[in-house]
Design an enzyme around this catalytic site. Structure first.
Site, PDB file in Angstrom:
ATOM      1  N   GLY A  29       0.885  -1.432  -0.016  1.00 28.61           N
ATOM      2  CA  GLY A  29      -0.070   0.103   0.140  1.00 28.61           C
ATOM      3  C   GLY A  29       0.901   1.170   0.074  1.00 28.61           C
ATOM      4  CG  HIS A  78       0.006   1.441   7.274  1.00 27.67           C
ATOM      5  ND1 HIS A  78       0.673   0.986   8.127  1.00 27.67           N
ATOM      6  CD2 HIS A  78       0.712   2.074   6.287  1.00 27.67           C
ATOM      7  CE1 HIS A  78       2.037   1.541   7.824  1.00 27.67           C
ATOM      8  NE2 HIS A  78       1.983   2.257   6.778  1.00 27.67           N
ATOM      9  CD  GLU A  79      -0.839   2.480   2.890  1.00 30.87           C
ATOM     10  OE1 GLU A  79      -0.182   3.611   2.600  1.00 30.87           O
ATOM     11  OE2 GLU A  79      -0.077   1.720   3.144  1.00 30.87           O
ATOM     12  CB  CYS A 126       5.648   2.350   7.496  1.00 34.32           C
ATOM     13  SG  CYS A 126       5.264   3.634   6.593  1.00 34.32           S
ATOM     14  CG  LEU A 127       6.925   1.196   1.521  1.00 28.80           C
ATOM     15  CD1 LEU A 127       6.200   1.842   0.181  1.00 28.80           C
ATOM     16  CD2 LEU A 127       7.963   0.292   1.215  1.00 28.80           C
ATOM     17  CD  GLN A 129       3.633   5.734   2.657  1.00 34.25           C
ATOM     18  OE1 GLN A 129       2.220   5.353   2.189  1.00 34.25           O
ATOM     19  NE2 GLN A 129       4.387   5.240   2.969  1.00 34.25           N
ATOM     20  CG  HIS A 171       0.898   6.817   5.722  1.00 34.45           C
ATOM     21  ND1 HIS A 171       1.903   7.325   6.376  1.00 34.45           N
ATOM     22  CD2 HIS A 171       1.084   5.640   5.310  1.00 34.45           C
ATOM     23  CE1 HIS A 171       2.926   6.482   6.385  1.00 34.45           C
ATOM     24  NE2 HIS A 171       2.113   5.226   5.851  1.00 34.45           N
TER      25      HIS A 171
END
Length: 165
Positions: free
Chosen positions: A47, A133-134, A91-92, A52, A137
């Site tokens: 995702g 999670h997304e 997480c990226l 991000q 963000h």
């Protein structure tokens, strides 16, 4: 399509700000979606949220390992949560770490697809975790904010290079 640079905590303030609603799905929003999918694939993530990649808009893309197509949700909102699962999350935007947190077992999200059609997405397990999670963000929240005990945040152990041995 282009691979976009991924913003990293704590270096990028956009990660801590609430993203703006998309009022019109323009060609630039369509391009952003395509670039986000390409960036997510390149980074081997499941995702990615627009903040991000430095864009403060309420757009997320997700693709579970067993799915052929990415799920795109514009202006996503969680309308229902149920159950609880303990997950190990990374997480990226927080590279080199993973942590143990609690997420909902099932979530239902409403929003719009890339064509502006109203959609509802039901996620369980990994998909529920990724949706939460997304969407976090988009609200300036990182998974590390849920870690109460620092012993539940772990550095990823990398094998030593030949120079370090």
């Amino acid at each position: 399509m282009a691979v976009l640079p991924i913003c990293r905590f704590p270096d990028d303030a956009v990660l801590r700000n609430k993203a703006k609603r998309v009022s019109r799905i323009t060609n630039s929003v369509q391009q952003l979606i395509d670039d986000m999918i390409e960036t997510m694939h390149q980074a081997r993530g499941v995702g990615l949220a627009a903040p991000q990649v430095g864009v403060p808009l309420r757009v997320i893309v997700l693709q579970m390992p067993d799915e052929e197509e990415a799920t795109i949700i514009i202006n996503p909102e969680i309308v229902k949560r149920s159950g609880e699962q303990e997950v190990t999350e990374g997480c990226l935007s927080v590279p080199g770490y993973y942590g143990e947190i609690k997420r909902s077992e099932t979530v239902i999200v409403k929003g719009k697809d890339r064509h502006g059609k109203a959609i509802r997405v039901k996620g369980t397990g990994l998909m529920a975790e990724a949706l939460e999670h997304e969407i976090d963000h988009l609200n300036g929240i990182l998974y590390i904010d849920y870690i109460e005990d620092r012993e539940k945040l772990h550095a990823i152990e990398c094998p030593p290079t030949t120079q370090e041995q």
